[in-house]
Design a protein around this motif. Structure first.
Motif, PDB file in Angstrom:
ATOM      1  N   LYS A   1       0.804  -1.223   0.000  1.00 50.80           N
ATOM      2  CA  LYS A   1       0.000   0.000   0.000  1.00 50.80           C
ATOM      3  C   LYS A   1       0.843   1.282   0.000  1.00 50.80           C
ATOM      4  O   LYS A   1       0.450   2.282  -0.586  1.00 50.80           O
ATOM      5  CB  LYS A   1      -0.919   0.003   1.230  1.00 50.80           C
ATOM      6  N   CYS A   2       1.985   1.249   0.651  1.00 48.30           N
ATOM      7  CA  CYS A   2       2.770   2.479   0.778  1.00 48.30           C
ATOM      8  C   CYS A   2       3.742   2.716  -0.370  1.00 48.30           C
ATOM      9  O   CYS A   2       4.493   3.697  -0.360  1.00 48.30           O
ATOM     10  CB  CYS A   2       3.479   2.526   2.125  1.00 48.30           C
ATOM     11  N   MET A   3       3.704   1.863  -1.343  1.00 44.16           N
ATOM     12  CA  MET A   3       4.515   2.090  -2.539  1.00 44.16           C
ATOM     13  C   MET A   3       3.880   3.235  -3.324  1.00 44.16           C
ATOM     14  O   MET A   3       2.661   3.279  -3.477  1.00 44.16           O
ATOM     15  CB  MET A   3       4.472   0.796  -3.371  1.00 44.16           C
ATOM     16  N   PRO A   4       4.672   4.200  -3.802  1.00 36.75           N
ATOM     17  CA  PRO A   4       4.075   5.294  -4.575  1.00 36.75           C
ATOM     18  C   PRO A   4       3.293   4.741  -5.778  1.00 36.75           C
ATOM     19  O   PRO A   4       3.702   3.720  -6.340  1.00 36.75           O
ATOM     20  CB  PRO A   4       5.290   6.093  -5.055  1.00 36.75           C
ATOM     21  N   ASN A   5       2.219   5.427  -6.150  1.00 36.13           N
ATOM     22  CA  ASN A   5       1.339   4.892  -7.189  1.00 36.13           C
ATOM     23  C   ASN A   5       2.043   4.619  -8.512  1.00 36.13           C
ATOM     24  O   ASN A   5       1.794   3.609  -9.168  1.00 36.13           O
ATOM     25  CB  ASN A   5       0.158   5.833  -7.418  1.00 36.13           C
ATOM     26  N   ALA A   6       2.932   5.524  -8.901  1.00 36.97           N
ATOM     27  CA  ALA A   6       3.641   5.329 -10.169  1.00 36.97           C
ATOM     28  C   ALA A   6       4.474   4.041 -10.109  1.00 36.97           C
ATOM     29  O   ALA A   6       4.542   3.281 -11.077  1.00 36.97           O
ATOM     30  CB  ALA A   6       4.537   6.524 -10.461  1.00 36.97           C
ATOM     31  N   LYS A   7       5.034   3.817  -8.944  1.00 33.54           N
ATOM     32  CA  LYS A   7       5.845   2.600  -8.790  1.00 33.54           C
ATOM     33  C   LYS A   7       4.972   1.343  -8.792  1.00 33.54           C
ATOM     34  O   LYS A   7       5.360   0.296  -9.299  1.00 33.54           O
ATOM     35  CB  LYS A   7       6.676   2.684  -7.509  1.00 33.54           C
TER      36      LYS A   7
ATOM     37  N   GLU B   1       3.566  -3.764 -14.091  1.00 36.92           N
ATOM     38  CA  GLU B   1       3.855  -3.959 -15.511  1.00 36.92           C
ATOM     39  C   GLU B   1       5.075  -4.853 -15.716  1.00 36.92           C
ATOM     40  O   GLU B   1       5.049  -5.798 -16.493  1.00 36.92           O
ATOM     41  CB  GLU B   1       4.106  -2.606 -16.193  1.00 36.92           C
ATOM     42  N   LYS B   2       6.099  -4.531 -14.977  1.00 35.73           N
ATOM     43  CA  LYS B   2       7.347  -5.270 -15.118  1.00 35.73           C
ATOM     44  C   LYS B   2       7.159  -6.761 -14.838  1.00 35.73           C
ATOM     45  O   LYS B   2       7.811  -7.614 -15.419  1.00 35.73           O
ATOM     46  CB  LYS B   2       8.369  -4.680 -14.146  1.00 35.73           C
ATOM     47  N   ASN B   3       6.237  -7.060 -13.939  1.00 36.12           N
ATOM     48  CA  ASN B   3       6.047  -8.460 -13.572  1.00 36.12           C
ATOM     49  C   ASN B   3       4.823  -9.080 -14.235  1.00 36.12           C
ATOM     50  O   ASN B   3       4.347 -10.139 -13.812  1.00 36.12           O
ATOM     51  CB  ASN B   3       5.983  -8.586 -12.055  1.00 36.12           C
ATOM     52  N   HIS B   4       4.322  -8.393 -15.244  1.00 36.69           N
ATOM     53  CA  HIS B   4       3.226  -8.908 -16.063  1.00 36.69           C
ATOM     54  C   HIS B   4       1.978  -9.230 -15.257  1.00 36.69           C
ATOM     55  O   HIS B   4       1.298 -10.211 -15.530  1.00 36.69           O
ATOM     56  CB  HIS B   4       3.681 -10.154 -16.847  1.00 36.69           C
ATOM     57  N   LEU B   5       1.696  -8.423 -14.239  1.00 38.02           N
ATOM     58  CA  LEU B   5       0.424  -8.578 -13.545  1.00 38.02           C
ATOM     59  C   LEU B   5      -0.639  -7.906 -14.411  1.00 38.02           C
ATOM     60  O   LEU B   5      -0.380  -6.886 -15.042  1.00 38.02           O
ATOM     61  CB  LEU B   5       0.458  -7.909 -12.163  1.00 38.02           C
ATOM     62  N   GLU B   6      -1.813  -8.487 -14.412  1.00 35.21           N
ATOM     63  CA  GLU B   6      -2.884  -7.919 -15.222  1.00 35.21           C
ATOM     64  C   GLU B   6      -3.355  -6.590 -14.614  1.00 35.21           C
ATOM     65  O   GLU B   6      -3.582  -6.511 -13.405  1.00 35.21           O
ATOM     66  CB  GLU B   6      -4.040  -8.916 -15.240  1.00 35.21           C
ATOM     67  N   ILE B   7      -3.485  -5.566 -15.431  1.00 37.75           N
ATOM     68  CA  ILE B   7      -3.934  -4.260 -14.926  1.00 37.75           C
ATOM     69  C   ILE B   7      -5.200  -3.846 -15.680  1.00 37.75           C
ATOM     70  O   ILE B   7      -5.177  -3.678 -16.889  1.00 37.75           O
ATOM     71  CB  ILE B   7      -2.853  -3.177 -15.150  1.00 37.75           C
ATOM     72  N   SER B   8      -6.285  -3.685 -14.953  1.00 39.67           N
ATOM     73  CA  SER B   8      -7.533  -3.272 -15.609  1.00 39.67           C
ATOM     74  C   SER B   8      -7.487  -1.760 -15.867  1.00 39.67           C
ATOM     75  O   SER B   8      -6.646  -1.054 -15.300  1.00 39.67           O
ATOM     76  CB  SER B   8      -8.727  -3.620 -14.724  1.00 39.67           C
TER      77      SER B   8
END
Ligand code: FE
Ligand code: FE
Length: 191
Positions: free
Chosen positions: A57-63, A69-76
């Motif tokens: 949760k505390c990771m900045p949104n851009a990160k 993306e880098k780990n190929h997680l699906e992003i809606s």
């Protein structure tokens, strides 16, 4: 399970989180423990899932977007627009890769803690509900009722939370996560 230790993970998370997120995390961890006592679930597993549920949760949104993306997680599209919504999916990923948690039940509970899912496991429900009712929470409507319900009828507590969540988001239907709606329909039908 013996490879990961709650004490060490707490230290790691404290470093990564701001104070209020850490307080929330500890609140969720102990609320998970209380619900596990009530419903006969493994305490250690419930506490670990609660402790780790917001680990991304505390990771900045851009990160968040970048790591996903880098780990190929699906992003809606919804997640692309609101990257904070990625923290559940990303949390499950980090719990496995960074914190060496390999218990699938725990990883699933982290994965689904923001929306629920149809046919949730007991641990899914414990984490989802604990996240909503932990002692530091004070904004949601019906909290006294839901807190009591959580210890008398877990599914009714779940339905009430889903209902209130959809009610909130109802004004802007675009932002209603489709999985929240699916979960609500599933449990409402099962009543
Ligand atoms: Fe969360
Ligand atoms: Fe949370």
């Amino acid at each position: 399970m013996d490879t990961v230790c709650i004490k060490d993970l707490k230290k790691d998370l404290k470093k990564e989180m701001d104070d209020s997120r850490y307080e929330h995390t500890i609140g969720v961890m102990y609320t998970c423990a209380a619900l596990a006592m009530r419903y006969g679930y493994d305490l250690e597993k419930a506490m670990l899932a609660g402790l780790m549920h917001d680990c991304a949760k505390c990771m900045p949104n851009a990160k968040k977007l970048k790591v996903a993306e880098k780990n190929h997680l699906e992003i809606s599209n919804l997640e692309r627009k609101n990257p904070f919504m990625l923290h559940a999916k990303l949390g499950a990923f980090l719990a496995r890769k960074k914190y060496d948690i390999d218990d699938e039940e725990i990883l699933d509970a982290i994965r689904w803690h923001t929306t629920g899912r149809p046919n949730m496991t007991l641990l899914d429900k414990i984490v989802y509900i604990a996240d909503y009712i932990e002692p530091k929470r004070d904004k949601a409507p019906n909290l006294p009722l839901i807190r009591q319900l959580a210890f008398t009828d877990l599914d009714q507590a779940l339905i009430k939370i889903l209902e209130d969540t959809l009610g909130y988001l109802g004004d802007s239907p675009d932002d209603v996560d489709y999985m929240t709606k699916m979960t609500y329909d599933y449990y409402k039908k099962g009543e």
